[in-house]
Design a protein around this motif. Structure first.
Motif, PDB file in Angstrom:
ATOM      1  N   HIS A  49      -3.443  -0.633  12.567  1.00 10.22           N
ATOM      2  CA  HIS A  49      -4.834  -1.006  12.846  1.00 10.22           C
ATOM      3  C   HIS A  49      -4.982  -2.530  12.881  1.00 10.22           C
ATOM      4  O   HIS A  49      -5.652  -3.083  13.756  1.00 10.22           O
ATOM      5  N   LEU A  56       0.839  -1.204   0.000  1.00  7.93           N
ATOM      6  CA  LEU A  56       0.000   0.000   0.000  1.00  7.93           C
ATOM      7  C   LEU A  56       0.869   1.247   0.000  1.00  7.93           C
ATOM      8  O   LEU A  56       1.985   1.236   0.498  1.00  7.93           O
ATOM      9  N   GLU A  57       0.323   2.334  -0.533  1.00  9.79           N
ATOM     10  CA  GLU A  57       1.005   3.629  -0.419  1.00  9.79           C
ATOM     11  C   GLU A  57       0.723   4.137   1.003  1.00  9.79           C
ATOM     12  O   GLU A  57      -0.430   4.314   1.370  1.00  9.79           O
ATOM     13  N   GLY A  58       1.767   4.356   1.781  1.00 12.19           N
ATOM     14  CA  GLY A  58       1.557   4.780   3.177  1.00 12.19           C
ATOM     15  C   GLY A  58       0.968   3.660   4.008  1.00 12.19           C
ATOM     16  O   GLY A  58      -0.150   3.772   4.497  1.00 12.19           O
ATOM     17  N   LEU A  72       1.713   2.353   6.996  1.00 14.13           N
ATOM     18  CA  LEU A  72       1.881   2.207   8.450  1.00 14.13           C
ATOM     19  C   LEU A  72       0.574   2.210   9.246  1.00 14.13           C
ATOM     20  O   LEU A  72       0.383   1.372  10.125  1.00 14.13           O
ATOM     21  N   LEU A  73      -0.343   3.140   8.953  1.00 13.84           N
ATOM     22  CA  LEU A  73      -1.585   3.153   9.729  1.00 13.84           C
ATOM     23  C   LEU A  73      -2.418   1.883   9.516  1.00 13.84           C
ATOM     24  O   LEU A  73      -2.895   1.291  10.488  1.00 13.84           O
ATOM     25  N   PRO A  74      -2.612   1.451   8.257  1.00 10.52           N
ATOM     26  CA  PRO A  74      -3.333   0.177   8.080  1.00 10.52           C
ATOM     27  C   PRO A  74      -2.669  -0.983   8.827  1.00 10.52           C
ATOM     28  O   PRO A  74      -3.360  -1.819   9.417  1.00 10.52           O
ATOM     29  N   GLY A 114       6.775   7.000  17.603  1.00 12.73           N
ATOM     30  CA  GLY A 114       6.172   8.333  17.483  1.00 12.73           C
ATOM     31  C   GLY A 114       4.782   8.265  16.892  1.00 12.73           C
ATOM     32  O   GLY A 114       3.865   8.954  17.353  1.00 12.73           O
ATOM     33  N   VAL A 115       4.601   7.439  15.887  1.00 12.21           N
ATOM     34  CA  VAL A 115       3.292   7.316  15.247  1.00 12.21           C
ATOM     35  C   VAL A 115       2.307   6.632  16.204  1.00 12.21           C
ATOM     36  O   VAL A 115       1.172   7.092  16.378  1.00 12.21           O
ATOM     37  N   PHE A 130       1.199   9.042  18.830  1.00 13.50           N
ATOM     38  CA  PHE A 130       0.513  10.262  18.378  1.00 13.50           C
ATOM     39  C   PHE A 130      -1.007  10.077  18.368  1.00 13.50           C
ATOM     40  O   PHE A 130      -1.758  10.986  18.687  1.00 13.50           O
ATOM     41  N   TYR A 131      -1.452   8.894  17.960  1.00 13.61           N
ATOM     42  CA  TYR A 131      -2.881   8.669  17.728  1.00 13.61           C
ATOM     43  C   TYR A 131      -3.564   8.087  18.965  1.00 13.61           C
ATOM     44  O   TYR A 131      -3.082   7.134  19.553  1.00 13.61           O
ATOM     45  N   HIS A 132      -4.726   8.680  19.320  1.00 10.64           N
ATOM     46  CA  HIS A 132      -5.450   8.239  20.511  1.00 10.64           C
ATOM     47  C   HIS A 132      -5.881   6.774  20.432  1.00 10.64           C
ATOM     48  O   HIS A 132      -6.015   6.109  21.456  1.00 10.64           O
ATOM     49  N   ASP A 133      -6.141   6.278  19.215  1.00 12.42           N
ATOM     50  CA  ASP A 133      -6.693   4.924  19.081  1.00 12.42           C
ATOM     51  C   ASP A 133      -5.729   3.815  19.482  1.00 12.42           C
ATOM     52  O   ASP A 133      -6.160   2.752  19.917  1.00 12.42           O
ATOM     53  N   PHE A 134      -4.433   4.038  19.266  1.00 10.33           N
ATOM     54  CA  PHE A 134      -3.502   2.929  19.453  1.00 10.33           C
ATOM     55  C   PHE A 134      -3.172   2.742  20.925  1.00 10.33           C
ATOM     56  O   PHE A 134      -2.725   3.662  21.605  1.00 10.33           O
TER      57      PHE A 134
END
Lengths: 518, 159
Positions: free
Chosen positions: B33, B24-26, B28-30, B63-64, B67-71
């Motif tokens: 999750h 995927l392009e980018g 890390l978030l997928p 850092g990522v 940063f995000y409340h979900d993780f």
């Protein structure tokens, strides 16, 4: 003949028990041997009547609501399947004043069709805009959108066509359409309703944007707080691909466009476009300095259109009916329609799409019907957590980008949150600063530090500690944040704070605490 | 029965998630999750694997994640109850509902009950502002909460 009964699958309806209503209806229909098909539609936006059950009759669709699972058997006994009267019956849906008074362009199909049926979509003028765009030069599509006067519905109000032109003229091996569906503002739910209630209109709008700018890949960046929208949108994309609407040859044209849904992770600031792009790339959602504009160096440094859901979902009807048709609605430089989201402490809460120009008072008092609590309206916050609080004295302000700016406010994503007279505006100002402190990305100092100092200063005022000096300090701090922040989070947090202090000064002069006598 | 994953196991399962999404392009978030869906949180042991496979530093991945409340860095309780704390819910008595829920569970926001049944979290808008106050229990949405409905929700979560 099979009767069609509609039970919404929109999250607002689900939150009020629509799933239990649908299950009970299924069971009762089977038990009674009725010839009924249950369609799970989106929401009509009359949320105080949700779950709103509709029945198709020869005269039109008849509405019942709010229906609970416990009402289903009695409703069927009373003749729900034939649209007969009942205490919960509101007659023909289209004749309900809240709906009848609207001009539904972007939301024309929302709540009417089965969201995941492409057949239904086509039967309601879907894809006609795309077909026209496929027969046109990209520059002509861009001109049509420019001529329509459409401005960014996410809040910034930047002309959509001009943004598209920049991307069309930019050179790059790969361009992107990024749909900003990170609808984090309290009081707003229009993006969610479109994604859950008419997802193909967003697919069509993004595809047209791709054709117009030379982008072949699209991303919808939405929120983890919207699981139903994510699911519906993903299913719609799969269906669109299977039908040849997305893929290497859009509707057999030989031109390519495809898209996917990406889910954020609970960061409000990712609704800001550059922070969104960083997040999409897999980085921390930190704001980027502009320039470079995302239109020239956006996703992965390539030319990128970043548009809000409602902007993109308004494009199909502009292409279908023509720029002039759309532009003829509205006032001043605010052209077309705007889906106003009426929320909070209000009797008739929901979505009301109308041409720009209604006054705030008409929206709150006439359409919204005043507060849900029955108490007087004290303030309305327009434009989400970064929007100003308006007192009744400003209820003559017309709903228009420039008119709100002239009153030190903004229409933002067009959410209106109503508060009754029990609201404490100092508390609301404190919350605005607190929210900014929680959600700040941390990149720039006015936002990162200023929000925390803001909370402390409001607390000092509340305690009666040098209130005059602290009010001046808060004003000064707000100016620093407004002019010194990199993005709208730090830059606009002063709007709710200053408007609360300006319009409701009495809430900022609490009785000083008296020391108990020894 | 609780099965505790060993470090090696976490690494292996993380790697198969990364392999499925790395194109995927980018990505890390997928990937994060999916890892959270697999383990219930982002295990420390998965960070070096992600960093190595995506050619990032461990600090960048950390850092990522933070940063995000979900993780989550720790597993949540068996149920997660999110109460909306934003303006529209405030205008309809959301604060009172929150106080009631906190008192019933005996915990504050960001905490988990002693029996591991419920984690309570604030959320800033579920997009249910027209039927406030609202909440989400394990992905299911609930609107027009009042103290009685909130109590029913807490009882459901406790089961």
């Amino acid at each position: 003949m099979t009767v069609r009964i509609y039970v919404p699958r929109d999250a607002a309806a689900l939150a009020l028990g629509a799933e239990a209503v649908a299950e009970t209806l299924h069971r009762e229909i089977a038990g009674r041997g009725l010839d009924v098909k249950i369609v799970r539609n989106g929401s009509r936006g009359l949320h105080w009547l949700e779950p709103l059950v509709e029945v198709e009759t020869p005269a039109g669709r008849v509405a019942y609501g709010p229906v609970s699972a416990a009402d289903v058997a009695a409703l069927l006994d009373a003749g729900l399947a034939e649209g007969r009267p009942h205490a919960l019956c509101h007659g023909l849906t289209e004749e309900i004043p809240f709906l009848k008074g609207q001009t539904r362009l972007t939301f024309a199909r929302c709540g009417v069709t089965d969201p995941l049926s492409l057949e239904d979509y086509r039967a309601h003028r879907g894809l006609t805009g795309l077909e026209k765009a496929l027969a046109m030069d990209p520059a002509d599509v861009v001109r049509e959108v420019t001529d329509s006067g459409l401005r960014g519905r996410g809040g910034a109000g930047f002309p959509t066509g001009i943004k598209w032109k920049t991307v069309l003229d930019a050179a790059g091996p790969q361009k992107y359409i990024v749909c900003n569906a990170d609808e984090g503002d309290s009081g707003t739910f229009a993006d969610r309703m479109i994604m859950e209630g008419d997802p193909f209109v967003l697919v069509e709008g993004m595809t047209i944007a791709g054709l117009a700018t030379g982008a072949t890949k699209g991303y919808i960046y939405t929120r983890s707080e919207y699981p139903h929208a994510v699911k519906t949108m993903r299913n719609a994309i799969v269906a669109a691909r299977a039908a040849g609407l997305l893929g290497p040859s859009i509707l057999g044209s030989g031109r390519a466009f495809d898209m996917e849904v990406r889910v954020g992770a609970g960061a409000y600031v990712c609704g800001e476009e550059t922070s969104l792009l960083n997040s999409l790339e897999g980085k921390r959602g930190v704001v980027r300095a502009k320039p470079p504009l995302p239109a020239l160096q956006g996703f992965l440094g390539r030319p990128t259109v970043v548009n809000n859901v409602i902007s993109l979902a308004s494009v199909p009807i502009i292409m279908d009916r023509g720029a002039a048709y759309y532009r003829d609605f509205g006032m001043g430089r605010s052209r077309g329609t705007i889906p106003i989201q009426i929320a909070g402490n209000v009797r008739h809460a929901g979505l009301y799409e109308t041409a720009f120009g209604l006054t705030l008072g008409q929206i709150v008092d006439t359409i919204g019907g005043g507060t849900a609590s029955g108490r007087p309206v004290k303030a309305v916050q327009v434009g989400g957590p970064l929007g100003a609080y308006f007192p009744r004295a400003l209820f003559d302000t017309p709903f228009d980008y420039e008119a709100f700016a002239a009153k030190d406010g903004l229409i933002g994503h067009a959410g209106i949150t109503v508060f009754d007279d029990t609201a404490d505006m100092l508390k609301q100002a404190r919350f605005a600063m607190e929210f900014c402190a929680i959600e700040s990305c941390g990149k720039c100092t006015p936002c990162r530090i200023g929000s925390t100092r803001g909370v402390e200063t409001v607390d000092q005022i509340a305690r009666g500690i040098e209130p005059e000096k602290n009010r001046d300090l808060l004003t000064d701090l707000c100016n620093t944040m407004k002019f010194g922040s990199l993005c709208a989070l730090g830059g606009f947090t002063p709007y709710p704070v200053m408007s609360a202090m300006t319009h409701f000064p009495e809430d900022f002069r609490p009785t000083p605490m008296v020391e108990a006598a020894e | 029965m609780n099965v505790h994953a060993t470090g090696g196991d976490v690494g292996k399962r993380s790697l198969s998630i990364i392999d499925a999404l790395r194109e995927l392009e980018g990505p890390l978030l997928p990937i994060l999750h999916e890892i959270q869906a697999e383990f219930g949180h982002i295990p420390q042991e998965s960070l070096p694997v992600i960093a190595r496979e995506l050619n990032l530093s461990r600090a960048e991945v950390h850092g990522v994640v933070t940063f995000y409340h979900d993780f989550r860095q720790q597993p949540a309780g068996r149920h997660v109850l999110k109460l909306c704390r934003a303006e529209a819910c405030q205008s309809m008595g959301g604060d009172a509902v929150a106080e009631r829920v906190k008192a019933m569970l005996g915990i504050d926001f960001h905490e988990t009950t002693g029996d591991g049944a419920v984690t309570l979290e604030p959320v800033y808008c579920l997009g249910l502002c027209s039927c406030a106050p609202s909440a989400m229990l394990d992905g299911a949405v609930h609107g027009r909460l009042d103290p009685a409905r909130a109590q029913a929700l807490v009882e459901e979560a406790r089961r």
